[in-house]
Scaffold this active site. Structure first.
Site, PDB file in Angstrom:
ATOM      1  N   GLU A  10       0.879  -1.142   0.209  1.00 42.59           N
ATOM      2  CA  GLU A  10       0.067   0.042   0.115  1.00 42.59           C
ATOM      3  C   GLU A  10       0.992   1.125  -0.100  1.00 42.59           C
ATOM      4  OE1 GLU A  10      -2.087   3.481   1.720  1.00 42.59           O
ATOM      5  OE2 GLU A  10      -0.689   2.233   2.759  1.00 42.59           O
ATOM      6  N   GLN A 100      -2.976   5.566  16.498  1.00 43.35           N
ATOM      7  CA  GLN A 100      -2.629   4.356  15.894  1.00 43.35           C
ATOM      8  C   GLN A 100      -1.193   3.957  16.301  1.00 43.35           C
ATOM      9  OE1 GLN A 100      -3.675   3.139  12.048  1.00 43.35           O
ATOM     10  NE2 GLN A 100      -5.684   3.964  12.044  1.00 43.35           N
ATOM     11  N   HIS A 290     -12.118  -1.855   7.803  1.00 41.38           N
ATOM     12  CA  HIS A 290     -11.269  -0.559   8.279  1.00 41.38           C
ATOM     13  C   HIS A 290     -10.479  -1.173   9.637  1.00 41.38           C
ATOM     14  CE1 HIS A 290     -12.801   2.097   5.290  1.00 41.38           C
ATOM     15  NE2 HIS A 290     -14.007   1.726   5.911  1.00 41.38           N
ATOM     16  N   HIS A 316      -4.177  -2.525   2.870  1.00 42.24           N
ATOM     17  CA  HIS A 316      -3.905  -2.197   4.015  1.00 42.24           C
ATOM     18  C   HIS A 316      -3.626  -3.373   5.023  1.00 42.24           C
ATOM     19  CE1 HIS A 316      -5.240   2.006   3.164  1.00 42.24           C
ATOM     20  NE2 HIS A 316      -4.356   2.444   4.165  1.00 42.24           N
TER      21      HIS A 316
END
Length: 355
Positions: A10, A100, A290, A316
């Protein structure tokens, strides 16, 4: 020193966040090269600098190459610690992306942490803070971490100005999980908001989402409308958005969200979030598209084998699996084709602050 190619897969900021986060947990230095090489503006942006710097404070790290535009950084952890950290991204950079990076080392720190970040709470290409609080944090706490996220003020692009605080009680071990099937749907909850805009925007977003979901046969739906009278609105700029989540009889959650923008009808915003949630639910798998990549680093450091059923194998997810394999030398098993539902199984390292 472990070297990670930031252009792999990604090729975005996620590689950087995961590599630095795991470096802060393992205390192994890491060099990340070719950062965001495939993007129109390669290298670090303000929100990436923020995530690295805040994470670095938790482990007293020496960091080389930490400036906007840099395509290579070296992160050398010193010692684990908790404490109070306040950071202003200075733009509408995504607060959720900073969290994150920093939350994993915070939950494995030797003492509690209080982290306050100023920036964007509801911006493109990142999870809204409502998603982080009501879905990510809810699911993560099933692995043992004790995290309290508070949204004090929203911040939309381009002005930002949002403020989020996060209190973290560290744990000695992260528990493994077995979230493969979502189970029977119990209810749908959500938050529709608007700031510096008429209240009807929040109502129309929520009404459209509810209508879409009821047409799909869902019944127990309650979406909170949040807005502020003009004279009491503390926000810097106009914006709107909606986050909705489904709750199952297995006490699991998955979500859908959408952001408003100038010229985009509020009804379209609501329907987008509802359609996304409906599509995720239709797979029967437990972890939405997600959330799945966000859980990978926690599964990788957990004690024992974890399995999750993912509603979609995303780029991802594939990229984050690659990063944890490089950083921790673990084996993973991903079943399912790209763009389709799948299942991820991996055996974690069982890292603890005393290791």
């Amino acid at each position: 020193m472990i070297e990670i190619d930031g252009s792999h897969g990604e090729g975005g900021g996620q590689i950087l966040r995961t590599a630095v986060s795991l470096s802060a947990v393992t205390m192994e230095p890491v060099r990340v090269v070719n950062i965001r090489a495939g993007r129109p503006t390669p290298g670090l942006k303000n929100q990436h600098v923020a995530g690295i710097e805040v994470t670095g404070r938790l482990v007293n790290a020496n960091i080389n190459g930490l400036q906007v535009g840099s395509t290579t950084i070296e992160f050398l952890p010193g010692e684990r610690r908790g404490g109070r950290i306040s950071y202003d991204i200075g733009t509408a950079g995504a607060i959720s992306l900073v969290l994150q990076a920093v939350l994993l080392p915070a939950i494995l720190a030797p003492s509690p942490s209080y982290i306050e970040i100023h920036g964007g709470t509801d911006v493109l290409w990142s999870p809204p803070v409502d998603y982080i609080k009501h879905i990510f944090d809810f699911m993560l706490q099933k692995m043992g971490p004790k995290i309290e996220i508070n949204l004090h003020r929203r911040g939309h692009y381009p002005r930002g100005g949002g403020r989020v605080s996060c209190s973290v009680e560290p744990v000695d071990k992260v528990h493994s999980i077995d979230f493969v099937e979502f189970g029977e749907l119990n209810r749908v909850r959500g938050i529709s908001h608007c700031v510096k805009l008429p209240a009807h925007v929040a109502h129309r977003q929520a009404d459209a989402a509810e209508s879409y979901l009821r047409d799909k046969g869902l019944e127990d739906i309650d979406i909170e409308r949040k807005y502020w009278p003009k004279e009491e609105d503390p926000h810097l700029g106009a914006g709107s958005g909606i986050v909705i989540w489904a709750e199952s009889d297995r006490n699991l959650r998955m979500g859908g969200d959408s952001l408003g923008k100038k010229g985009k009808p509020a009804e379209k915003v609501g329907r987008e979030a509802a359609r996304q949630l409906s599509d995720e639910l239709s797979t029967g798998h437990a972890v939405d598209s997600h959330l799945c990549d966000m859980l990978v680093p926690y599964m990788a450091v957990a004690e024992g084998e974890s399995s999750i059923g993912v509603t979609e194998v995303t780029s991802h997810l594939e990229t984050n699996i690659w990063v944890v394999e490089k950083m921790l030398d673990i084996e993973t098993k991903l079943e399912g084709k790209h763009g389709q539902p799948g299942k991820l199984t991996l055996k974690g390292t069982g890292i603890s602050p005393s290791n």
